[in-house]
Write an enzyme that holds these catalytic residues in place. Structure first.
Site, PDB file in Angstrom:
ATOM      1  N   ASN A   8      47.940 106.366  29.246  1.00  0.00           N
ATOM      2  CA  ASN A   8      48.931 105.386  29.695  1.00  0.00           C
ATOM      3  C   ASN A   8      49.587 104.838  28.432  1.00  0.00           C
ATOM      4  OD1 ASN A   8      50.405 103.252  30.669  1.00  0.00           O
ATOM      5  ND2 ASN A   8      48.657 102.100  31.472  1.00  0.00           N
ATOM      6  N   TRP A   9      50.789 105.322  28.167  1.00  0.00           N
ATOM      7  CA  TRP A   9      51.446 104.958  26.904  1.00  0.00           C
ATOM      8  C   TRP A   9      52.015 103.538  26.947  1.00  0.00           C
ATOM      9  CZ3 TRP A   9      54.585 110.031  25.331  1.00  0.00           C
ATOM     10  CH2 TRP A   9      53.677 111.063  25.111  1.00  0.00           C
ATOM     11  N   LYS A  10      52.042 102.951  28.130  1.00  0.00           N
ATOM     12  CA  LYS A  10      52.569 101.581  28.308  1.00  0.00           C
ATOM     13  C   LYS A  10      53.971 101.490  27.694  1.00  0.00           C
ATOM     14  CE  LYS A  10      47.869  99.901  28.745  1.00  0.00           C
ATOM     15  NZ  LYS A  10      46.907  98.810  28.579  1.00  0.00           N
ATOM     16  N   HIS A  99      48.477  98.617  38.095  1.00  0.00           N
ATOM     17  CA  HIS A  99      47.795  98.312  36.828  1.00  0.00           C
ATOM     18  C   HIS A  99      47.614  96.806  36.714  1.00  0.00           C
ATOM     19  CE1 HIS A  99      46.929  97.981  32.581  1.00  0.00           C
ATOM     20  NE2 HIS A  99      46.613  99.260  32.601  1.00  0.00           N
ATOM     21  N   GLU A 101      48.008  94.875  34.353  1.00  0.00           N
ATOM     22  CA  GLU A 101      49.108  94.188  33.661  1.00  0.00           C
ATOM     23  C   GLU A 101      50.241  93.880  34.625  1.00  0.00           C
ATOM     24  OE1 GLU A 101      49.457  97.064  30.512  1.00  0.00           O
ATOM     25  OE2 GLU A 101      47.546  96.366  29.695  1.00  0.00           O
ATOM     26  N   GLU A 169      39.451  99.687  35.958  1.00  0.00           N
ATOM     27  CA  GLU A 169      39.793  99.125  34.652  1.00  0.00           C
ATOM     28  C   GLU A 169      39.436  97.646  34.642  1.00  0.00           C
ATOM     29  OE1 GLU A 169      42.976 101.714  32.659  1.00  0.00           O
ATOM     30  OE2 GLU A 169      44.028 100.183  33.771  1.00  0.00           O
ATOM     31  N   GLY A 175      42.566  96.620  26.214  1.00  0.00           N
ATOM     32  CA  GLY A 175      43.210  96.217  24.963  1.00  0.00           C
ATOM     33  C   GLY A 175      42.387  95.239  24.139  1.00  0.00           C
ATOM     34  N   SER A 213      39.770 100.076  26.829  1.00  0.00           N
ATOM     35  CA  SER A 213      39.288 100.294  25.451  1.00  0.00           C
ATOM     36  C   SER A 213      38.438 101.547  25.304  1.00  0.00           C
ATOM     37  CB  SER A 213      38.527  99.063  24.944  1.00  0.00           C
ATOM     38  OG  SER A 213      39.394  97.957  24.850  1.00  0.00           O
ATOM     39  N   GLY A 234      44.625 103.697  27.101  1.00  0.00           N
ATOM     40  CA  GLY A 234      45.815 103.022  26.585  1.00  0.00           C
ATOM     41  C   GLY A 234      45.974 103.298  25.100  1.00  0.00           C
ATOM     42  N   GLY A 235      45.516 102.367  24.281  1.00  0.00           N
ATOM     43  CA  GLY A 235      45.719 102.441  22.831  1.00  0.00           C
ATOM     44  C   GLY A 235      45.371 103.785  22.208  1.00  0.00           C
TER      45      GLY A 235
HETATM   46  P1  13P Z   1      43.330 100.275  26.410  1.00  0.00           P
HETATM   47  O1  13P Z   1      42.706 101.640  26.316  1.00  0.00           O
HETATM   48  O2  13P Z   1      44.356 100.029  25.338  1.00  0.00           O
HETATM   49  O3  13P Z   1      42.319  99.188  26.533  1.00  0.00           O
HETATM   50  O4  13P Z   1      44.159 100.262  27.787  1.00  0.00           O
HETATM   51  C1  13P Z   1      43.538 100.673  28.944  1.00  0.00           C
HETATM   52  C2  13P Z   1      44.541 100.693  30.022  1.00  0.00           C
HETATM   53  O5  13P Z   1      45.048  99.689  30.427  1.00  0.00           O
HETATM   54  C3  13P Z   1      44.915 102.016  30.563  1.00  0.00           C
HETATM   55  O6  13P Z   1      45.693 101.882  31.695  1.00  0.00           O
END
Ligand code: 13P
Length: 250
Positions: A8-10, A99, A101, A169, A175, A213, A234-235
């Protein structure tokens, strides 16, 4: 079942960054074709970078791509929205929905997420429906109650292993560099698997991803846990080296 390693590149990077990242992933897989035996790969770039990714993966079956959201409406006067059918038309196979977020910052509710999932399914997309508790909810011992309500509220009728993926998640892990303990992830994934019977067709084969994470170091134990069928990353999905190292850990 093969693990699904999903990035997930956000809201990160330029168009050039996206082109470099997908090229690095494809080159990395070319160099380590054994990863494709155990894992499927998905990347979810920002909407505007989807066509570049489509171009980059043209003729490759190694990586599929998707979006990070879609509209609840089918089409029409919805300024700024992108429909599920448009995503499918642009070559997407998956769409991330609900998600945390978006639940937090865009006020998305289970009912809205369910509508979006219905649209996604109608358009032929696989919906990745995200669930997970906050730190306060876990501290109060309510994590299962919260996840159960999210699953019951956001899965549409007609959900199946073929058109739906669940991503667990925990909000406190996203994050933050904190991951769930593999044993806690296993408990929650087992609970989600139980919830899926009666809610989806073919619950045993419905993938349940862990997200929050996930890094190369933590991936091995998390991906070895029972009922953890992959990761939503994500990251660590923003560099090919880390993204593929997670697949190696699987
Ligand atoms: P991180 O891996 O940066 O914690 O993000 C996870 C995420 O929200 C994937 O959708």
């Amino acid at each position: 079942m093969k693990k699904l390693i999903a990035g997930n590149w956000k809201m990160n990077g330029t168009l050039d960054d996206a082109r470099v990242l997908i090229a690095d992933i494809l080159n990395g897989l070319h160099a380590q074709p054994e990863l494709l035996k155990t894992c499927d790969f998905l990347v979810c770039p920002p909407f505007l970078h989807i066509s570049a990714i489509r171009h980059a993966v043209y003729n490759s079956k190694d990586v599929v791509f998707g979006a990070q959201d879609c509209a609840a409406a089918e089409n029409g006067a919805h300024t700024g929205e992108i429909s599920a059918a448009m995503l499918r038309d642009s070559g997407c196979s998956h769409v991330i929905l609900g998600h945390s977020e978006r639940r937090q910052h865009q006020g998305e509710t289970d009912a809205l997420i369910r509508k979006k999932a219905e649209r996604a399914h109608a358009a032929g997309l696989i919906a990745i429906i995200c669930v997970g508790e906050t730190a306060d909810e876990r501290a109060a011992g309510n994590e299962k109650k919260v996840v159960e309500a999210q699953i019951r509220g956001s899965l549409p009728a007609g959900a199946s292993a073929a058109n739906t993926v669940i991503a667990y998640e925990p909000v406190w892990a996203i994050g933050t560099g904190k991951t769930a303990m593999p044993a806690d992830a296993e408990v929650m994934h087992g609970f989600i698997r139980e919830l899926l019977s009666g809610q989806v067709e073919n619950p045993e084969n419905t993938r349940i991803l862990y997200g929050g994470s996930m890094k190369p170091d933590s991936a091995k134990a998390l991906l070895a846990a029972k009922n953890v069928d992959g990761g939503l990353i994500g990251g660590a999905s923003l560099t090919a080296r880390e993204f593929l190292a997670i697949a190696q850990a699987a």
